[in-house]
Design an enzyme around this catalytic site. Structure first.
Site, PDB file in Angstrom:
ATOM      1  N   SER A 130       0.144  -3.221   2.683  1.00  0.00           N
ATOM      2  CA  SER A 130      -0.790  -3.796   1.707  1.00  0.00           C
ATOM      3  C   SER A 130      -0.127  -4.364   0.459  1.00  0.00           C
ATOM      4  CB  SER A 130      -1.838  -2.762   1.298  1.00  0.00           C
ATOM      5  OG  SER A 130      -1.250  -1.747   0.514  1.00  0.00           O
ATOM      6  N   LYS A 145      -1.470   0.270  -5.159  1.00  0.00           N
ATOM      7  CA  LYS A 145      -2.118  -1.027  -5.360  1.00  0.00           C
ATOM      8  C   LYS A 145      -1.784  -1.559  -6.752  1.00  0.00           C
ATOM      9  CE  LYS A 145      -4.460  -0.390  -1.518  1.00  0.00           C
ATOM     10  NZ  LYS A 145      -4.013  -0.997  -0.292  1.00  0.00           N
TER      11      LYS A 145
END
Length: 197
Positions: A71, A114
């Site tokens: 990600s 993230k």
């Protein structure tokens, strides 16, 4: 005829020797036991002491983390080793564009890595699946909006919404491994997403 000692004196002498030897042996055992117990208690004390210091260091200062998953590519690849510092979250120093480690809102036993795209009060542009209807909302107080750099392969705030600031564990800013990529992390390839339009 002359005898050096009577049988009673000899027996008394042997009892005295045995009694003295027994006392010496008990004293030696007590001394050894005290020494072993003392060393054991000191070892346990040092272990607890250094364990508490290590816990405080990892909880409040930072530590080394191995990242997994696609990600955050290309910024952080699968199995990259990074350094995460925890002071920023304690002093509310997390900024837009920082890469953070947070508890997953969908699985509290796992962590996610993230990038912070929006802070509390920032505008969020959300799209419907048809991409025809666009709506605007705001990040609630005490929350942040997180997205992965690899937008096509990231489960992030676009799926589970803004996450509470309290779930943030630390801020990643330095890559340790691989050595070819050693150094401070690069900027987001999606920098345009930080703007308010």
């Amino acid at each position: 005829m002359f005898f050096s000692g009577s049988p009673a004196a000899t027996l008394k002498s042997e009892c005295l020797v045995e009694q003295t030897y027994g006392q010496w042996w008990q004293s030696l055992h007590r001394t050894m036991l005290r020494g072993v117990l003392g060393k054991t208690f000191r070892l346990v004390g040092y272990t607890i002491q250094y364990g508490c210091i290590a816990h405080c260091a990892f909880e409040y200062v930072g530590g080394v983390v191995m990242c997994s998953g696609p990600s955050m590519e290309p910024t952080i690849q699968n199995s990259d080793i990074v350094f995460a510092e925890n002071l920023s979250r304690h002093f509310y120093g997390i900024q837009r564009g920082d890469i953070v480690i947070a508890k997953s809102p969908s699985d509290p036993k796992s962590n996610i890595c993230k990038r912070v795209i929006r802070l509390e009060g920032d505008k969020i542009l959300t799209n419907s699946p048809s991409d025809f209807f666009k709506s605007r909302s705001y990040v609630p107080m005490g929350h942040v909006w997180l997205e992965g750099d690899n937008l096509q392969n990231s489960t992030d705030s676009r799926y589970y919404g803004p996450i509470p600031y309290g779930l943030i564990r630390g801020r990643i800013f330095f890559k340790i491994w691989p050595l070819s990529d050693f150094g401070f992390l690069r900027d987001s390839p999606n920098g345009h997403r930080f703007s308010d339009d």
